[in-house]
Design a protein around this motif. Structure first.
Motif, PDB file in Angstrom:
ATOM      1  N   ASN A  99       0.847  -1.194   0.000  1.00 49.33           N
ATOM      2  CA  ASN A  99       0.000   0.000   0.000  1.00 49.33           C
ATOM      3  C   ASN A  99       0.880   1.241   0.000  1.00 49.33           C
ATOM      4  O   ASN A  99       1.620   1.485   0.960  1.00 49.33           O
ATOM      5  CB  ASN A  99      -0.909  -0.011   1.233  1.00 49.33           C
ATOM      6  N   LYS A 100       0.804   2.025  -1.054  1.00 50.31           N
ATOM      7  CA  LYS A 100       1.629   3.228  -1.155  1.00 50.31           C
ATOM      8  C   LYS A 100       1.191   4.298  -0.176  1.00 50.31           C
ATOM      9  O   LYS A 100       2.028   5.012   0.394  1.00 50.31           O
ATOM     10  CB  LYS A 100       1.579   3.793  -2.582  1.00 50.31           C
ATOM     11  N   LYS A 101      -0.112   4.450   0.028  1.00 46.21           N
ATOM     12  CA  LYS A 101      -0.619   5.568   0.813  1.00 46.21           C
ATOM     13  C   LYS A 101      -0.265   5.463   2.292  1.00 46.21           C
ATOM     14  O   LYS A 101      -0.262   6.470   2.997  1.00 46.21           O
ATOM     15  CB  LYS A 101      -2.127   5.699   0.621  1.00 46.21           C
ATOM     16  N   ILE A 102       0.043   4.249   2.755  1.00 44.87           N
ATOM     17  CA  ILE A 102       0.560   4.105   4.123  1.00 44.87           C
ATOM     18  C   ILE A 102       2.042   3.748   4.094  1.00 44.87           C
ATOM     19  O   ILE A 102       2.661   3.572   5.149  1.00 44.87           O
ATOM     20  CB  ILE A 102      -0.224   3.046   4.925  1.00 44.87           C
ATOM     21  N   TRP A 103       2.602   3.633   2.890  1.00 41.67           N
ATOM     22  CA  TRP A 103       4.011   3.276   2.663  1.00 41.67           C
ATOM     23  C   TRP A 103       4.348   2.018   3.480  1.00 41.67           C
ATOM     24  O   TRP A 103       5.283   1.998   4.279  1.00 41.67           O
ATOM     25  CB  TRP A 103       4.934   4.426   3.040  1.00 41.67           C
ATOM     26  N   SER A 104       3.552   0.977   3.264  1.00 43.98           N
ATOM     27  CA  SER A 104       3.684  -0.252   4.052  1.00 43.98           C
ATOM     28  C   SER A 104       5.061  -0.887   3.844  1.00 43.98           C
ATOM     29  O   SER A 104       5.701  -0.690   2.806  1.00 43.98           O
ATOM     30  CB  SER A 104       2.589  -1.247   3.662  1.00 43.98           C
ATOM     31  N   PRO A 105       5.548  -1.639   4.837  1.00 39.75           N
ATOM     32  CA  PRO A 105       6.856  -2.292   4.700  1.00 39.75           C
ATOM     33  C   PRO A 105       6.966  -3.162   3.455  1.00 39.75           C
ATOM     34  O   PRO A 105       8.030  -3.234   2.832  1.00 39.75           O
ATOM     35  CB  PRO A 105       6.956  -3.124   5.982  1.00 39.75           C
ATOM     36  N   THR A 106       5.872  -3.824   3.074  1.00 40.66           N
ATOM     37  CA  THR A 106       5.913  -4.644   1.862  1.00 40.66           C
ATOM     38  C   THR A 106       6.001  -3.768   0.609  1.00 40.66           C
ATOM     39  O   THR A 106       6.581  -4.178  -0.397  1.00 40.66           O
ATOM     40  CB  THR A 106       4.668  -5.542   1.788  1.00 40.66           C
ATOM     41  N   PHE A 107       5.425  -2.576   0.680  1.00 39.10           N
ATOM     42  CA  PHE A 107       5.573  -1.622  -0.418  1.00 39.10           C
ATOM     43  C   PHE A 107       7.035  -1.216  -0.551  1.00 39.10           C
ATOM     44  O   PHE A 107       7.569  -1.119  -1.668  1.00 39.10           O
ATOM     45  CB  PHE A 107       4.696  -0.390  -0.154  1.00 39.10           C
ATOM     46  N   VAL A 108       7.709  -0.994   0.576  1.00 36.68           N
ATOM     47  CA  VAL A 108       9.129  -0.639   0.574  1.00 36.68           C
ATOM     48  C   VAL A 108       9.949  -1.752  -0.062  1.00 36.68           C
ATOM     49  O   VAL A 108      10.760  -1.514  -0.970  1.00 36.68           O
ATOM     50  CB  VAL A 108       9.626  -0.368   2.009  1.00 36.68           C
ATOM     51  N   LEU A 109       9.748  -2.982   0.402  1.00 41.23           N
ATOM     52  CA  LEU A 109      10.542  -4.109  -0.086  1.00 41.23           C
ATOM     53  C   LEU A 109      10.303  -4.353  -1.577  1.00 41.23           C
ATOM     54  O   LEU A 109      11.255  -4.522  -2.350  1.00 41.23           O
ATOM     55  CB  LEU A 109      10.203  -5.363   0.714  1.00 41.23           C
TER      56      LEU A 109
END
Length: 369
Positions: free
Chosen positions: A251-261
């Motif tokens: 999820n980009k809008k919460i900049w989730s850790p999985t989005f980062v990875l």
């Protein structure tokens, strides 16, 4: 790669109409990932890579000189972000009923955070950590930030688009809703900032991953070994992000850790691919368009943002230049296809900004921000 991301940011941020956009050029409404969602994180990744080369000049040592450079650049970038937000408010307020002086001195509804402020905060934190910690400790710190943020999301309704979301609560408490971005998900409107304070934590980790990948590049002078290292890092990060997404959504809008990875993995893969195509295979001519954006990336982004605001704020008669170009020229030219016209308008903005960048590029003028 910086040039590709800046061109991409200008393309997706400036459609002719937000209601007429092709699906790949839209952000995911909440959970999920679209090509548009890759643009900003790719820039943050390559900013981390660039930070490695920048701090290498100081031998990665924490000193008064290096700290002063980081802090000065942080303040400048953050201030430019606020300045652009203020300028947009003033220019669009010209056509209202309020006196000009009142519009210029009203700071009650300026968005505090955004793209430039996030870049400033993440650059500052990542640079200071990189100077204070050794590489192994830096890797553990990066992982620790992502784990900590995951815990906060799980414990604080972080995956829900609601006022109870811990990200939203922190921003409302610290910034106030008048200084936040508003968004709509599933028909529900909420003051929810995708570049909020709490979600800056994983963004710092994002830049640090790019920084560590910068170390992979300089660990050898052999381009084949460089690309192999980046491809491996990209594969590991991407698959880790996708596998963990079953419990922690991308999820980009919460900049989730999985989005980062996931996005760092894809960015590392793209960087390896560019090294292969440009440096190893020697196919360079196609990339020169993006070099004009890449040598002055932040200036080009800021100029492009201001240019787009001016198109919407400057009126000829009762119509803005934006309206004349999009509604009166491009839509008829595209036989009434508003979505195609919207894309052409975005391309027009990119090309118009590129022409200025091309002049700077040919004259070897580098504007440092």
């Amino acid at each position: 790669m910086r040039g590709i991301t800046i061109a991409g940011m200008l393309l997706v941020n400036n459609p002719g109409s937000w209601g007429s956009i092709y699906a790949p050029l839209r952000h995911a409404e909440w959970h999920g990932l679209t090509p548009t969602d890759l643009v900003f994180p790719f820039f943050m990744f390559i900013m981390g890579v660039s930070t490695w080369f920048s701090l290498k000049k100081y031998n990665f040592e924490f000193s008064a000189a290096s700290l002063w450079k980081v802090l000065r650049r942080t303040v400048v970038i953050f201030a430019i972000g606020l300045g652009i937000a203020w300028l947009a408010k003033v220019l669009y307020g010209i056509h209202g009923d309020r006196p000009m002086w009142e519009v210029m001195t009203d700071f009650s509804h300026i968005r505090v955070l955004g793209v430039m402020p996030r870049l400033a905060l993440c650059y500052c934190a990542a640079s200071i950590l990189a100077m204070l910690l050794r590489r192994k400790a830096l890797a553990w710190t990066t992982g620790g930030l992502l784990v900590l943020y995951s815990i906060l999301l799980i414990a604080g309704n972080g995956f829900e688009f609601s006022a109870d979301n811990i990200i939203c609560r922190v921003d409302h408490a610290v910034l106030g809703e008048n200084h936040m971005y508003g968004d709509t998900v599933g028909g529900q409107y909420l003051k929810f900032d995708p570049e909020g304070l709490l979600s800056t934590l994983p963004s710092i980790a994002h830049v640090l991953i790019g920084f560590l990948c910068g170390g992979l590049i300089t660990s050898t002078t052999d381009n084949m070994r460089r690309t192999n290292s980046l491809f491996i890092a990209g594969a590991v990060l991407t698959f880790a992000g996708l596998l963990l997404s079953y419990g922690i959504p991308v999820n980009k809008k919460i900049w989730s850790p999985t989005f980062v990875l996931t996005t760092c993995g894809l960015a590392s893969t793209l960087l390896a691919l560019l090294i292969t195509v440009i440096d190893i295979k020697g196919y360079r001519r196609w990339s020169r368009f993006f070099e004009a954006f890449g040598i002055n990336p932040l200036f080009m982004y800021c100029y492009g943002t201001v240019f787009a605001v001016l198109l919407g704020a400057i009126h000829i008669g009762e119509k803005s230049i934006h309206t004349i170009l999009y509604n009166d020229a491009l839509i008829p030219l595209c036989a009434g296809n508003a979505t195609l016209a919207s894309l052409f308008y975005a391309i027009f903005v990119v090309v118009a900004v590129w022409l200025v960048g091309l002049i700077l590029y040919k004259k070897k003028i580098y504007i440092k921000i």
